[in-house]
Design an enzyme around this catalytic site. Structure first.
Site, PDB file in Angstrom:
ATOM      1  N   GLU A 136       0.810  -1.211   0.000  1.00  0.00           N
ATOM      2  CA  GLU A 136       0.000   0.000   0.000  1.00  0.00           C
ATOM      3  C   GLU A 136       0.843   1.261   0.000  1.00  0.00           C
ATOM      4  OE1 GLU A 136      -2.797  -3.159   0.799  1.00  0.00           O
ATOM      5  OE2 GLU A 136      -0.823  -2.692   1.656  1.00  0.00           O
ATOM      6  N   HIS A 173     -10.190  -6.225  10.213  1.00  0.00           N
ATOM      7  CA  HIS A 173     -10.808  -5.953   8.916  1.00  0.00           C
ATOM      8  C   HIS A 173     -12.209  -5.364   9.034  1.00  0.00           C
ATOM      9  CE1 HIS A 173      -7.696  -8.946   7.922  1.00  0.00           C
ATOM     10  NE2 HIS A 173      -7.641  -8.329   6.762  1.00  0.00           N
TER      11      HIS A 173
END
Length: 334
Positions: free
Chosen positions: A55, A124
């Site tokens: 990322e 998550h």
């Protein structure tokens, strides 16, 4: 108007903007084999770009591309992966325009589903729109219908600033009517999803649909609910919210994100500062508690506002008015 899913509507907006503007391209993990697979033949691998699982690297590349005049759309995979690119998003994308005195812009869209309520545990399942609203320079949208998803995505891609789009995962398959043609929903404009007169419910993400369902139930009980869909967290449409509160005199803010320092707190503070004189009852917030999300599906389901909890809170908020109406009916019958 044709009916399509929320996810298809948002993807259509990206593809149509790619056809309209050659500077627009998509990047992210496995995008060539995912939602954009069918478009690879049309746009090629340069404009639908797979990235490694890094990322910091590909968000930085996207920011660099935006600074040089391109308009990237980064597909983030899952919104909690934004944590891995925090420095790039908050220190570079959000601040570059200001720090360069307006000489540079970062026309970047970052899109990822906010996945929660499906037992993916703490790593998550965060709802991050409130956290990133603390970073000046970012615009933040949370669409709730296919129509909004397409119109807001078009506006986001055309905006000269970095825009974060949080798609509520539970809404991706939602069907809805989407207008034909090149329509755009401006950022920073809330939507009154249902008009009412007794209480305003300000909500975002899946909570909007819970609020609408609660409003149907409450209408049969004599309580008229106005539902305001925030849609745009930053900029926040304070005027629409305040006008609704001035009309109803009661307000409840519903947000599936944690309570402390969140969007619900900001809306509540805005009403307290600017519309206190209109209030007939205290401001109510319904949010998730300030705890990490448990893995247990049963425990997780207890965290979020529901149609039932919204309806119960609205009944309590409107109780004095309903009691007065009942007394008046009794008196008139006598």
């Amino acid at each position: 108007m044709p009916q399509i899913t929320y996810n298809d509507a948002s993807t259509e907006a990206v593809l149509e903007e790619m056809r309209r503007d050659p500077r627009v391209f998509v990047m992210g993990q496995d995008v060539q084999s995912g939602a954009y697979a069918a478009a690879v033949g049309e746009f090629g691998l340069e404009r639908i770009r797979n990235t490694p699982i890094s990322e910091t690297g590909f968000y930085g590349a996207g920011i660099g591309a935006a600074l040089t005049g391109m308009r990237p759309v980064i597909e983030g995979g899952c919104s909690t992966f934004f944590y891995s690119a925090m420095d790039q998003i908050v220190n570079q994308a959000a601040k570059s325009r200001y720090m360069f005195g307006g000489q540079a812009s970062v026309p970047l869209v970052i899109r990822a589903p906010a996945v929660y309520s499906v037992a993916l545990a703490a790593h998550h399942s965060d709802r991050l729109w409130g956290l990133f609203s603390q970073a000046p320079g970012l615009k933040i949208i949370v669409p709730t219908t296919p129509r909004d998803a397409k119109g807001l995505m078009r506006a986001a891609i055309r905006d000269p600033n970095p825009v974060m789009c949080f798609d509520d995962f539970s809404l991706l398959g939602l069907m809805g009517e989407v207008p034909d043609g090149d329509y755009v929903i401006p950022l920073g404009v809330a939507d009154i999803k249902r008009a009412g007169s007794d209480v305003t419910i300000v909500a975002l993400a899946k909570a909007v649909h819970h609020a609408l369902a609660a409003a149907d139930v409450l209408e049969r009980e004599g309580i008229s609910v106005e539902v305001v869909d925030i849609r745009s967290v930053v900029p926040l449409d304070r005027r629409t919210i305040l006008n609704s509160v001035a009309k109803t005199g009661r307000v409840m803010v519903v947000d599936p994100a944690p309570r402390t320092g969140g969007v619900a707190a900001e809306v509540a503070a805005t009403v307290a500062e600017e519309a206190l004189g209109y209030l007939k009852a205290p401001i109510v917030r319904l949010t998730a508690p300030d705890i990490p999300v448990p893995f247990s599906p049963h425990l997780e389901q207890l965290m979020y506002p529901t149609m039932e909890s919204i309806a119960a809170a609205a009944r309590k908020l409107c109780a004095p008015q309903i009691s007065t109406r009942t007394e008046r009916r009794g008196s008139s019958r006598q």
